[in-house]
Design a protein around this motif. Sequence first.
Motif, PDB file in Angstrom:
ATOM      1  N   ASN A 176      -8.191  35.719  25.834  1.00 55.72           N
ATOM      2  CA  ASN A 176      -7.865  35.434  27.239  1.00 55.72           C
ATOM      3  C   ASN A 176      -9.038  34.856  28.033  1.00 55.72           C
ATOM      4  OD1 ASN A 176      -5.210  36.352  26.940  1.00 55.72           O
ATOM      5  ND2 ASN A 176      -5.838  38.467  27.327  1.00 55.72           N
ATOM      6  N   LYS A 177     -10.084  34.459  27.344  1.00 56.70           N
ATOM      7  CA  LYS A 177     -11.199  33.785  27.991  1.00 56.70           C
ATOM      8  C   LYS A 177     -11.489  32.499  27.229  1.00 56.70           C
ATOM      9  CE  LYS A 177     -15.984  34.382  29.499  1.00 56.70           C
ATOM     10  NZ  LYS A 177     -17.158  35.284  29.523  1.00 56.70           N
ATOM     11  N   MET A 178     -11.321  31.374  27.896  1.00 57.76           N
ATOM     12  CA  MET A 178     -11.435  30.094  27.207  1.00 57.76           C
ATOM     13  C   MET A 178     -12.847  29.866  26.672  1.00 57.76           C
ATOM     14  SD  MET A 178     -10.349  26.325  28.626  1.00 57.76           S
ATOM     15  CE  MET A 178     -11.933  25.609  28.990  1.00 57.76           C
ATOM     16  N   ASP A 179     -12.918  29.440  25.409  1.00 55.79           N
ATOM     17  CA  ASP A 179     -14.211  29.142  24.803  1.00 55.79           C
ATOM     18  C   ASP A 179     -14.907  28.010  25.561  1.00 55.79           C
ATOM     19  OD1 ASP A 179     -13.649  31.015  22.809  1.00 55.79           O
ATOM     20  OD2 ASP A 179     -12.689  29.498  21.544  1.00 55.79           O
ATOM     21  N   LYS A 180     -16.215  28.016  25.541  1.00 54.00           N
ATOM     22  CA  LYS A 180     -16.972  26.977  26.243  1.00 54.00           C
ATOM     23  C   LYS A 180     -17.004  25.656  25.468  1.00 54.00           C
ATOM     24  CE  LYS A 180     -19.952  30.133  28.801  1.00 54.00           C
ATOM     25  NZ  LYS A 180     -21.350  30.543  29.108  1.00 54.00           N
ATOM     26  N   SER A 181     -16.772  25.724  24.178  1.00 51.93           N
ATOM     27  CA  SER A 181     -16.792  24.503  23.371  1.00 51.93           C
ATOM     28  C   SER A 181     -15.432  24.311  22.701  1.00 51.93           C
ATOM     29  CB  SER A 181     -17.894  24.563  22.313  1.00 51.93           C
ATOM     30  OG  SER A 181     -17.707  25.687  21.469  1.00 51.93           O
ATOM     31  N   PRO A 182     -14.993  23.066  22.497  1.00 49.39           N
ATOM     32  CA  PRO A 182     -13.686  22.796  21.895  1.00 49.39           C
ATOM     33  C   PRO A 182     -13.676  23.110  20.404  1.00 49.39           C
ATOM     34  CG  PRO A 182     -14.883  20.753  22.191  1.00 49.39           C
ATOM     35  CD  PRO A 182     -15.713  21.810  22.855  1.00 49.39           C
ATOM     36  N   PHE A 183     -12.510  23.478  19.900  1.00 48.28           N
ATOM     37  CA  PHE A 183     -12.384  23.730  18.469  1.00 48.28           C
ATOM     38  C   PHE A 183     -11.931  22.475  17.733  1.00 48.28           C
ATOM     39  CE2 PHE A 183      -8.156  24.775  20.142  1.00 48.28           C
ATOM     40  CZ  PHE A 183      -7.314  24.094  19.274  1.00 48.28           C
ATOM     41  N   PHE A 184     -11.457  21.477  18.472  1.00 52.88           N
ATOM     42  CA  PHE A 184     -10.951  20.264  17.840  1.00 52.88           C
ATOM     43  C   PHE A 184     -11.105  19.093  18.808  1.00 52.88           C
ATOM     44  CE2 PHE A 184      -6.985  17.657  16.730  1.00 52.88           C
ATOM     45  CZ  PHE A 184      -7.592  17.018  15.664  1.00 52.88           C
ATOM     46  N   LYS A 185     -11.616  17.981  18.279  1.00 53.72           N
ATOM     47  CA  LYS A 185     -11.745  16.763  19.073  1.00 53.72           C
ATOM     48  C   LYS A 185     -10.992  15.632  18.379  1.00 53.72           C
ATOM     49  CE  LYS A 185     -16.422  17.887  20.740  1.00 53.72           C
ATOM     50  NZ  LYS A 185     -17.830  17.424  20.816  1.00 53.72           N
ATOM     51  N   PHE A 186     -10.207  14.902  19.167  1.00 51.55           N
ATOM     52  CA  PHE A 186      -9.462  13.767  18.625  1.00 51.55           C
ATOM     53  C   PHE A 186      -9.858  12.523  19.407  1.00 51.55           C
ATOM     54  CE2 PHE A 186      -5.885  10.910  18.025  1.00 51.55           C
ATOM     55  CZ  PHE A 186      -5.602  11.058  16.674  1.00 51.55           C
ATOM     56  N   ASN A 187     -10.281  11.488  18.665  1.00 50.22           N
ATOM     57  CA  ASN A 187     -10.736  10.246  19.279  1.00 50.22           C
ATOM     58  C   ASN A 187      -9.714   9.146  18.981  1.00 50.22           C
ATOM     59  OD1 ASN A 187     -12.062   7.784  19.929  1.00 50.22           O
ATOM     60  ND2 ASN A 187     -14.052   8.758  19.650  1.00 50.22           N
ATOM     61  N   PHE A 188      -9.112   8.567  20.016  1.00 55.05           N
ATOM     62  CA  PHE A 188      -8.097   7.538  19.814  1.00 55.05           C
ATOM     63  C   PHE A 188      -8.661   6.283  19.158  1.00 55.05           C
ATOM     64  CE2 PHE A 188      -6.030   9.774  23.488  1.00 55.05           C
ATOM     65  CZ  PHE A 188      -4.934  10.221  22.777  1.00 55.05           C
ATOM     66  N   GLU A 189      -9.962   6.062  19.273  1.00 50.12           N
ATOM     67  CA  GLU A 189     -10.568   4.867  18.712  1.00 50.12           C
ATOM     68  C   GLU A 189     -11.017   5.066  17.280  1.00 50.12           C
ATOM     69  OE1 GLU A 189     -13.688   3.644  21.297  1.00 50.12           O
ATOM     70  OE2 GLU A 189     -12.371   3.268  23.002  1.00 50.12           O
ATOM     71  N   ASN A 190     -11.055   6.291  16.818  1.00 50.20           N
ATOM     72  CA  ASN A 190     -11.561   6.539  15.473  1.00 50.20           C
ATOM     73  C   ASN A 190     -11.048   7.877  14.953  1.00 50.20           C
ATOM     74  OD1 ASN A 190     -13.068   6.446  13.084  1.00 50.20           O
ATOM     75  ND2 ASN A 190     -14.910   7.228  14.062  1.00 50.20           N
ATOM     76  N   TYR A 191      -9.939   7.851  14.228  1.00 49.08           N
ATOM     77  CA  TYR A 191      -9.400   9.080  13.647  1.00 49.08           C
ATOM     78  C   TYR A 191      -8.909   8.811  12.237  1.00 49.08           C
ATOM     79  CZ  TYR A 191      -4.812   7.122  15.005  1.00 49.08           C
ATOM     80  OH  TYR A 191      -3.711   6.326  15.153  1.00 49.08           O
TER      81      TYR A 191
END
Length: 354
Positions: free
Chosen positions: A126-141
């Motif tokens: 119930n407390k959002m992490d400060k860093s993302p667990f997944f990143k998606f880049n539309f220009e490079n996936y």
Amino acid sequence: MNFEEAIKDVARRSRHNAEIAETEEATKMAVIVPFIRALGYDVFDLSHVVPEFCADVGIKKGEKVDYALKIDGKVAVLVEAKPFSTNLGSVQYSQLFRYFTVTDARLAILSNGREVWFFSDIEEKNKMDKSPFFKFNFENYDKFQLESLQKFHRDSFDLDAVLSTASVLRYSDLASGYLKRQLHDPDENFVRFVGKEIYDGSLTKGVVEQLKPSIRAALESIVRSEISEKLGVAFQPAVRPEVQVNQDNADVLSVALEVVTTDEEAQAFLIVRAICAEIADVDRIFIRDTKSYCGVNFDDNNRKPVCRFWFNAKSVKYIGLFDEERQETKHEIASVSQIYKFATHIRKTVSAYL
């Protein structure tokens, strides 16, 4: 359209609008809303998507999150949009943190139209992490990232599965970053860890320093071997062309045997394949090496050139690009990574062959 096609469409919108969508609202309309729709939400149905979502309980009054995505009447995902020009690594997104604790949402999305960052509460519930667990880049996936993204689609949304995936992605990303650092410059702890398995004596500081270059070389060798094994089939036709030996073609065979695809040419080919993957099946992108240059063709057809690598000179490298009349223009590059600067041109060339 299916999910892959829908994401390709969003990626196209991202590339097209990156320079002209100057505000947050423009970014929302150009990319964020189409992306939410690609995830299976009806953007015109308030039971699916609530814009300007506000929940005043226990938090700053009147503060809003750009979108709340709902499933079965409950808020499942919070979405915060930023302009294309925003660097997500330095942006403030305090609304997401506060709203995470007072809604049913266990996922939060932050996007600037180029990248999409996914957050959860892996470290503390119930407390959002400060860093993302997944990143998606539309220009490079890649295919793996696309498959991971599809798990967030509304039709197949399973919170437990998503949270399990979030944990795996987060720690795999951290592990990947750690291993990349060791590949570039192994630290003492890593060298000692490996040294215990390969060295019989005491691991003094002097021994650790002696082992360090050997371990780094071993890591690089493993990476090269894996790439060679997995992609050898793709390069085999160009590196070892089949020529039947007789008196008439003896000279041709002699020239063919002199052709060697270098590591740089192989890396450049992989980059071009990645660029083309957004619009075409990569199995239709072929490498064709010659003594003078290394070419990339569509459908293995010399009449359908995609680009050429002119890497044989010692001091300078060029990439050759083609116009609509198949006329080649050379562009100087300092490294193979600069090929990404010509991604739009390369995709345009391939599009003409589809």
